[in-house]
Design a protein around this motif. Structure first.
Motif, short mmCIF file in Angstrom:
data_model
loop_
_atom_site.label_atom_id
_atom_site.label_comp_id
_atom_site.label_asym_id
_atom_site.label_seq_id
_atom_site.Cartn_x
_atom_site.Cartn_y
_atom_site.Cartn_z
N ASP A 1 0.85 -1.19 0.00
CA ASP A 1 0.00 0.00 0.00
C ASP A 1 0.88 1.24 0.00
O ASP A 1 1.85 1.32 0.77
CB ASP A 1 -0.90 0.01 1.23
CG ASP A 1 -1.88 -1.15 1.23
OD1 ASP A 1 -2.69 -1.23 0.30
OD2 ASP A 1 -1.81 -1.98 2.16
N PRO B 154 -0.19 4.84 0.41
CA PRO B 154 -1.20 5.88 0.61
C PRO B 154 -0.72 7.28 0.22
O PRO B 154 -1.51 8.09 -0.27
CB PRO B 154 -1.53 5.80 2.10
CG PRO B 154 -0.46 4.99 2.72
CD PRO B 154 0.17 4.16 1.65
N GLU C 80 -1.19 7.27 -3.30
CA GLU C 80 -2.59 6.93 -3.58
C GLU C 80 -2.77 5.73 -4.52
O GLU C 80 -3.58 5.74 -5.44
CB GLU C 80 -3.34 8.15 -4.12
CG GLU C 80 -3.35 9.30 -3.13
CD GLU C 80 -4.20 10.48 -3.59
OE1 GLU C 80 -4.54 10.56 -4.78
OE2 GLU C 80 -4.50 11.31 -2.73
N THR D 72 -2.34 1.05 -4.53
CA THR D 72 -2.01 -0.22 -3.90
C THR D 72 -1.65 -1.21 -4.99
O THR D 72 -2.29 -1.23 -6.05
CB THR D 72 -3.20 -0.76 -3.07
OG1 THR D 72 -3.42 0.13 -1.96
CG2 THR D 72 -2.95 -2.16 -2.54
N TYR E 205 -4.24 -0.71 -8.10
CA TYR E 205 -5.46 -0.01 -7.71
C TYR E 205 -5.11 1.43 -7.38
O TYR E 205 -4.37 1.69 -6.44
CB TYR E 205 -6.11 -0.70 -6.51
CG TYR E 205 -7.25 0.07 -5.92
CD1 TYR E 205 -8.44 0.23 -6.63
CD2 TYR E 205 -7.14 0.67 -4.67
CE1 TYR E 205 -9.50 0.95 -6.10
CE2 TYR E 205 -8.20 1.39 -4.13
CZ TYR E 205 -9.37 1.52 -4.85
OH TYR E 205 -10.41 2.24 -4.33
N TYR F 198 -6.34 4.94 -6.01
CA TYR F 198 -7.39 5.31 -5.07
C TYR F 198 -8.43 6.26 -5.64
O TYR F 198 -9.60 6.19 -5.30
CB TYR F 198 -6.80 5.94 -3.81
CG TYR F 198 -5.84 5.05 -3.02
CD1 TYR F 198 -5.74 3.69 -3.27
CD2 TYR F 198 -5.06 5.59 -2.03
CE1 TYR F 198 -4.87 2.90 -2.54
CE2 TYR F 198 -4.18 4.81 -1.29
CZ TYR F 198 -4.09 3.45 -1.55
OH TYR F 198 -3.23 2.67 -0.83
N ASP F 199 -8.02 7.17 -6.50
CA ASP F 199 -8.95 8.20 -6.96
C ASP F 199 -9.71 7.84 -8.22
O ASP F 199 -10.50 8.63 -8.72
CB ASP F 199 -8.21 9.53 -7.17
CG ASP F 199 -7.13 9.44 -8.22
OD1 ASP F 199 -6.81 8.32 -8.68
OD2 ASP F 199 -6.58 10.50 -8.59
#
Length: 129
Positions: A37, A39, A42, A44, A61, A63-64
């Motif tokens: 991850d 973060p 943003e 994964t 993946y 996040y946004d």
């Protein structure tokens, strides 16, 4: 060439990470090999590995992301082999996955193949071992 090159993974971008992990675990018996991850950036990364294989599928993946990715016309598919294609095909159909009919290509009279689609529309070719 003086080096040996070994393919180790292929990467696809996914809209719903958990749904994609569930598909590859349930439909193809892949397991999560590792997860990272990030973060602050943003995204994964999840690497899935099939039984008896060193090759991994990397799920990215972001996040946004809210819209599905456009797969495009350059990427075609991943392929996996099974011992009993008829059984695998029936299990995938009964599980409600999107699958093609089993068919052969050219002179390949034994076994055959079919395709199953993951939640993002990426295809996986299932081939009789």
């Amino acid at each position: 060439m003086s080096q040996d090159y070994k393919i180790v993974h292929g990467c696809i971008r996914v809209l719903d990470l958990e749904k994609s992990i569930e598909f590859y675990e349930d439909a193809l018996n892949f397991e999560v090999a590792r997860r990272s991850d990030y973060p602050e950036d943003e995204f994964t990364l999840v690497f899935l590995k099939g039984p008896d294989s060193d090759f991994e599928i990397e799920l990215t993946y972001n996040y946004d992301r809210e819209e599905p990715y456009e797969i495009g016309d350059g990427f075609s598919h991943f392929a996996v082999v099974v011992d009993d294609i008829e059984e695998a095909h029936q299990e995938h159909k009964e599980s409600g996955y999107e699958v093609t009919d089993i068919y052969t290509v050219g002179d390949e009279a034994d076994g055959g193949l079919y395709f199953i689609s993951d939640p993002d529309g990426y295809e996986v070719e299932i081939i009789q071992k």
